[in-house]
Design a protein around this motif. Sequence first.
Motif, short mmCIF file in Angstrom:
data_model
loop_
_atom_site.label_atom_id
_atom_site.label_comp_id
_atom_site.label_asym_id
_atom_site.label_seq_id
_atom_site.Cartn_x
_atom_site.Cartn_y
_atom_site.Cartn_z
N UNK A 269 43.63 -34.53 5.42
CA UNK A 269 44.31 -34.74 6.70
C UNK A 269 43.45 -34.20 7.85
N UNK A 270 43.22 -35.02 8.87
CA UNK A 270 42.42 -34.61 10.01
C UNK A 270 43.05 -35.17 11.29
N UNK A 271 42.85 -34.46 12.39
CA UNK A 271 43.31 -34.92 13.70
C UNK A 271 42.27 -35.89 14.25
N UNK A 272 42.68 -37.11 14.51
CA UNK A 272 41.75 -38.14 14.98
C UNK A 272 41.97 -38.50 16.44
N UNK A 273 43.02 -37.94 17.07
CA UNK A 273 43.27 -38.24 18.47
C UNK A 273 44.08 -37.12 19.10
N UNK A 274 43.72 -36.77 20.33
CA UNK A 274 44.46 -35.78 21.12
C UNK A 274 44.93 -36.46 22.40
N UNK A 275 46.21 -36.27 22.74
CA UNK A 275 46.78 -36.90 23.94
C UNK A 275 47.35 -35.82 24.86
N UNK A 276 47.04 -35.93 26.14
CA UNK A 276 47.49 -34.95 27.12
C UNK A 276 47.97 -35.67 28.37
N UNK A 277 49.08 -35.19 28.93
CA UNK A 277 49.55 -35.73 30.19
C UNK A 277 50.22 -34.61 30.99
N UNK B 56 59.30 -38.86 5.33
CA UNK B 56 59.30 -37.85 6.38
C UNK B 56 58.50 -36.63 5.95
N UNK B 57 58.72 -36.18 4.72
CA UNK B 57 58.00 -35.01 4.21
C UNK B 57 56.50 -35.25 4.16
N UNK B 58 56.09 -36.41 3.69
CA UNK B 58 54.65 -36.70 3.59
C UNK B 58 54.00 -36.68 4.97
N UNK B 59 54.69 -37.26 5.96
CA UNK B 59 54.14 -37.29 7.31
C UNK B 59 54.09 -35.89 7.92
N UNK B 60 55.18 -35.13 7.77
CA UNK B 60 55.24 -33.79 8.35
C UNK B 60 54.21 -32.87 7.71
N UNK B 61 54.10 -32.91 6.40
CA UNK B 61 53.15 -32.04 5.71
C UNK B 61 51.71 -32.39 6.06
N UNK B 62 51.43 -33.68 6.25
CA UNK B 62 50.08 -34.08 6.63
C UNK B 62 49.72 -33.51 8.00
N UNK B 63 50.65 -33.57 8.95
CA UNK B 63 50.40 -33.04 10.29
C UNK B 63 50.20 -31.52 10.23
N UNK B 64 51.08 -30.84 9.50
CA UNK B 64 51.01 -29.38 9.43
C UNK B 64 49.70 -28.93 8.76
N UNK B 65 49.31 -29.59 7.68
CA UNK B 65 48.08 -29.21 6.98
C UNK B 65 46.87 -29.37 7.89
N UNK B 66 46.80 -30.49 8.62
CA UNK B 66 45.65 -30.73 9.49
C UNK B 66 45.59 -29.71 10.63
N UNK B 67 46.73 -29.40 11.22
CA UNK B 67 46.74 -28.49 12.36
C UNK B 67 46.56 -27.03 11.96
N UNK B 68 47.01 -26.68 10.79
CA UNK B 68 46.84 -25.28 10.37
C UNK B 68 45.40 -24.97 9.97
N UNK B 69 44.63 -25.99 9.64
CA UNK B 69 43.24 -25.78 9.22
C UNK B 69 42.32 -25.73 10.43
N UNK B 70 42.69 -24.93 11.43
CA UNK B 70 41.93 -24.82 12.67
C UNK B 70 41.49 -23.39 12.88
N UNK B 71 40.23 -23.21 13.27
CA UNK B 71 39.68 -21.88 13.52
C UNK B 71 39.07 -21.84 14.91
N UNK B 72 39.79 -21.29 15.90
CA UNK B 72 39.21 -21.12 17.23
C UNK B 72 38.16 -20.00 17.19
N UNK B 73 36.98 -20.28 17.70
CA UNK B 73 35.89 -19.32 17.59
C UNK B 73 35.21 -19.14 18.94
N UNK B 74 35.12 -17.91 19.40
CA UNK B 74 34.43 -17.58 20.63
C UNK B 74 33.75 -16.23 20.45
#
Length: 486
Positions: free
Chosen positions: A116-124, A287-305
């Motif tokens: 699972x990966x984030x392929x698009x970010x939307x902002x408004x 619903x579970x498959x979609x929700x878990x896919x989103x959660x897995x992709x977003x939790x695998x994030x490491x902000x680094x500075x």
Amino acid sequence: MDVTSDATAGRTAAALALADTRTDCPDEAGRPDGGRPATAPPTPRTPPDAPTTSVASGAPATSATSAASAASSASATSAASSASGVADPVEPSQAGPRVCGSPAEPAQRQSRQPRPVVTELRLSAFGPHRSAVFPLGPLTLFAGPSGSGKSQALAAYEALAVLASGATLEEAFPDPRARIPDRAVPDAQRRRGFRLGCTVDGPAGPVRLDLAVQAEPTLRIVGERLSQDGQILLATALRDPGRRSVQAAWLTGGAIGVTRAPLPDDRLGTALLPLRVAGSTAGQRKVLAAAEQVVVALRAVFPCDPRPDRMRAAVPPGEGRLLGDCTNLADVLRRTRSECGTRHAMLAQAARTGCAGPVEGLGVRTPAGGGPVAAVLDRGPGQPATELARLGAGELRFLALALVLLTGPGVLAMDPAAELLSARQALTVLADGFDRGLDPRQNAELLRLALLSCGRGHIRLVAAVGEATAAAARDLPGVAMVDLKA
């Protein structure tokens, strides 16, 4: 099920736009004119304020979901349009940024994406961004002048990751007013806010998550929508502004159609669904498959500075998991030297390019009786080692970023989804000011390491860079550039 009076419904009509079948959030003026379903946290420590109720429906699941939002759709849409003075957008569109390169995986490969990966970010109405859509690839670099919104885009991605881990809105947005556009005009209820969303691709196919957040006068999620192929899987709406909950409806299928329940308005409902849905019907499993896919992709994030000013001192030995500011770099090098020989050797090789003078290897010094450890550069036979405390700020940032690109979640201070093997997750590194304080030689080496790691598929990089790095990377195969305008 909450019952709202006609008077209250009139006052909150604009807050219900997210319950419509479209993907609108706060309008471009910064008002949360939707009350699309807000949701509860993915943590059981905040129980719902009422038991889950199932609503029988003889219609198909998709029709039931549409019917659930149709009642508020018409009045909400007209109210939102009149309040904002602009037409209610059906779909966010790119406004301003130019995207070049190959930011997203080809469509024919996306449906077969094993991780699972984030392929698009939307902002408004988020900082300077108005109806912006950013495709994201394995290696995506944001470039543009100061004030163009590079940091805001990365902050939005990080906030989604924090919410997916079960945090509250206050934790995800410690200063929500800073995200509201300067000239945003509040609505009649003095409300202002913003909207953000993403698309996550993976085994379940592309899944959309959209959020509308009210920042003033009270921070809350006023709308959330999880959808796939145009079908709404989860929708929440703010029914009573006086209560700290939203009404949620998610697809059940079968004879029931839709399940409704109140959820907290300060957490992400998508992350809560795995704790609330049994998965006994085909609709629930979707619903579970979609929700878990989103959660897995977003939790695998490491902000680094990396913060060189905090990286020079010796540190006590610990777990050897790198912090986001990289202050415990010496302890992590102690661990990688003994446990990850191959990657440690690759890091030492990179140090020969990114550090001044001869470099034979990377080592650590530990007092004989135990105590804080200090990292050193081995300068070779007959040459005294150089402690990292003596290195320049650019050298320290280079070493820390190189280590992040060459390692994995097990060596980083992050909490990926434990229910999925690490081999099935793709780590995403967020790096604002990726090239800050680095010289061209160091930038070129980090880009080489990023292309190497991202090309293997287990690491993705989303970073903000200066124009010099952008110019060097713009024509590199495998790099997706997002050029923003001030």
